[in-house]
Each structure stands twice: as C-alpha cells, then as structure tokens.
Motif scaffolding. Structure first.
Motif: not given
Length: 263
Positions: A145-163, A188-197
């Motif tokens: 489910k988490q991979r699917a949700a992340f894939l849907r986020t990738i499919m937005t085509g945005k370079d900055l991803l907030l997780l 691989e994707l060379e995206k910018t990620v900001i990650f809350i944990t």
C-alpha cells in the motif's frame, strides 16, 4: 556559489498560527529552511511541534501569516499543486483497483489516459507491484500500500516530494525493507525529498541533513549527515552512526521533547 535557483525549497522568516490562536500560541516564528535540488531531508520533532503543519504550508494547503515559501526560486502564494504530497495514511480509494488509484493524478490533470496507463504499467513493474494491477487496497499488504501511495505521488510529476511518516505504521522488518527500497528509488529518480519521521535511525539512514523542529522555541535546527552513499541498513551498527544518534537525542532533550520521541 549557491544561487537562489539551486534551492528546490527556500523558506524565509515564516511565521504561522491558526486564526483562533493568532498572537497567543504561534506554531512557527521566523522559521527558515533551505533544501537544495536532489537532497533528501528529514524533519523530526515531538508530536504537536508542527511537522505536518509545515508540510501543509509548503504544499499550499495553508498560508503563512508572514514570511515566504519559494519553490525552485519562485515565491508565490499559489503553491497548491506544485509539489507531490504523500500524507501519513495511504488514502488509496478502496473502491478503485491499484491501476485505478494510480490513474487519479492523470484524470485530475486531464492527461491522455492510454499514455498514462502505459507509463503507470512500467512504474508498477519497477515498484514490484506487477500482478496486482486489478487488486483492491484491502488485498495489498502494508508495504505494498505504501509503495502504491508513493507511486501515485510520483505520478504527479513533481520534483519536490513531501512524505509524511510513510513507514510509521509498518512493522520493523517491513520498514527496513522499505527504507532500502526508497533509497534506491530516490537515487535513481533524482527527486528532492522532505521526509517526516519519529524514528531517529530512519532519519540518519536516509538523509543528507536533518531538521529538528523545536516545540518550545518554535524553530528549526539543522544537522548535517555526512555518511557516504550508497547506504545500507547495516550502517545502523556503525559506531559513528550510533554517535550521530546520541547527538540527535541530546539535541532533542535540550528542546524538552525526549519523552515523546521514539527511543
């Protein structure tokens, strides 16, 4: 020399409080943050320190009282739709199949459906979800489910991803597997990620730098993570890794937050 446009995200002197609390209990006061293109940045802090609120400000779901948020060097109040945002819950639509959920960004942007299905099919294979295209969310494991949700986020085509705590609800074994998977994909994707944990080890393992969000001071403290890449889960046993974890614990304790963070 780093210029304005080298930053994927630049927050300057941002202040925010909810309308009913304005002037009484501000969430942020003159908060500043710099994220270069291609960086992996984690944000940690106690519950109630404003991590998710920060994401809502970056994504445009909330507007600051003062200060600015710039995406790729452009300051605008119309940020909504300029970043990919994955909230804590996967929010997969239970009545849609995996493919149906993945098509949602394309439908919202009115993209060509046939082209989108072809592209999504390629990504599904890379995300290890082949064979589940017609499965519904309740038929998927937590990690899937988490991979699917992340894939849907990738499919937005945005370079900055907030997780926002994407692995918080997973068991430890699945979480470690997902961390390795995410690191490989990010490189691989060379995206910018900001990650809350809330997981200190996770923050160190994944990040180029970590921001500690202070509950008392309502500010961000930046900590650099200088372990070489690529990184593997075995890094958590390295003495230098353990020292970095102790450093984070001391800083969090200084903020008066230690009792609410994961040990």
């Amino acid at each position: 020399m780093i210029g304005l446009y080298d930053y994927m995200l630049l927050i300057e002197n941002l202040s925010f409080s909810f309308p009913a609390e304005k002037g009484k209990n501000p969430i942020f006061i003159d908060l500043s943050m710099k994220v270069k293109q291609g960086e992996f940045v984690s944000v940690i802090g106690a519950s109630g320190s404003g991590k998710s609120t920060l994401f809502k400000l970056i994504s445009g779901l909330l507007q600051p009282v003062s200060g600015s948020v710039a995406i790729k060097g452009v300051v605008t109040k119309k940020i909504l739709g300029k970043v990919g945002y994955m909230p804590q819950k996967d929010l997969l639509m239970p009545w849609r199949t995996l493919m149906g959920n993945m098509l949602l960004p394309a439908e919202l942007s009115r993209s060509d459906k046939k082209r989108s299905i072809k592209q999504i099919s390629e990504w599904i294979d890379r995300f290890g979800l082949t064979g589940y295209e017609n499965a519904y969310p309740h038929e998927l494991s937590g990690g899937m489910k988490q991979r699917a949700a992340f894939l849907r986020t990738i499919m937005t085509g945005k370079d900055l991803l907030l997780l926002d705590e994407p692995f918080g609800a997973l068991d430890s074994m699945t979480k470690r597997s997902m961390q390795t998977w995410l690191l490989d994909l990010w490189e691989e994707l060379e995206k910018t990620v900001i990650f809350i944990t809330h997981d200190l080890e996770e923050a160190i393992l994944l990040s180029d730098k970590i921001y500690i969000l202070g509950k008392k001071e309502r500010s961000l403290r930046e900590i650099k993570v200088e372990f070489p890449r690529p990184r593997t889960p075995d890094l958590i046993y390295d003495p230098l890794f353990l020292e970095k974890r102790k450093e984070l614990e001391r800083l969090i304790q200084h903020e008066g937050q230690m009792e609410t963070m994961e040990q």
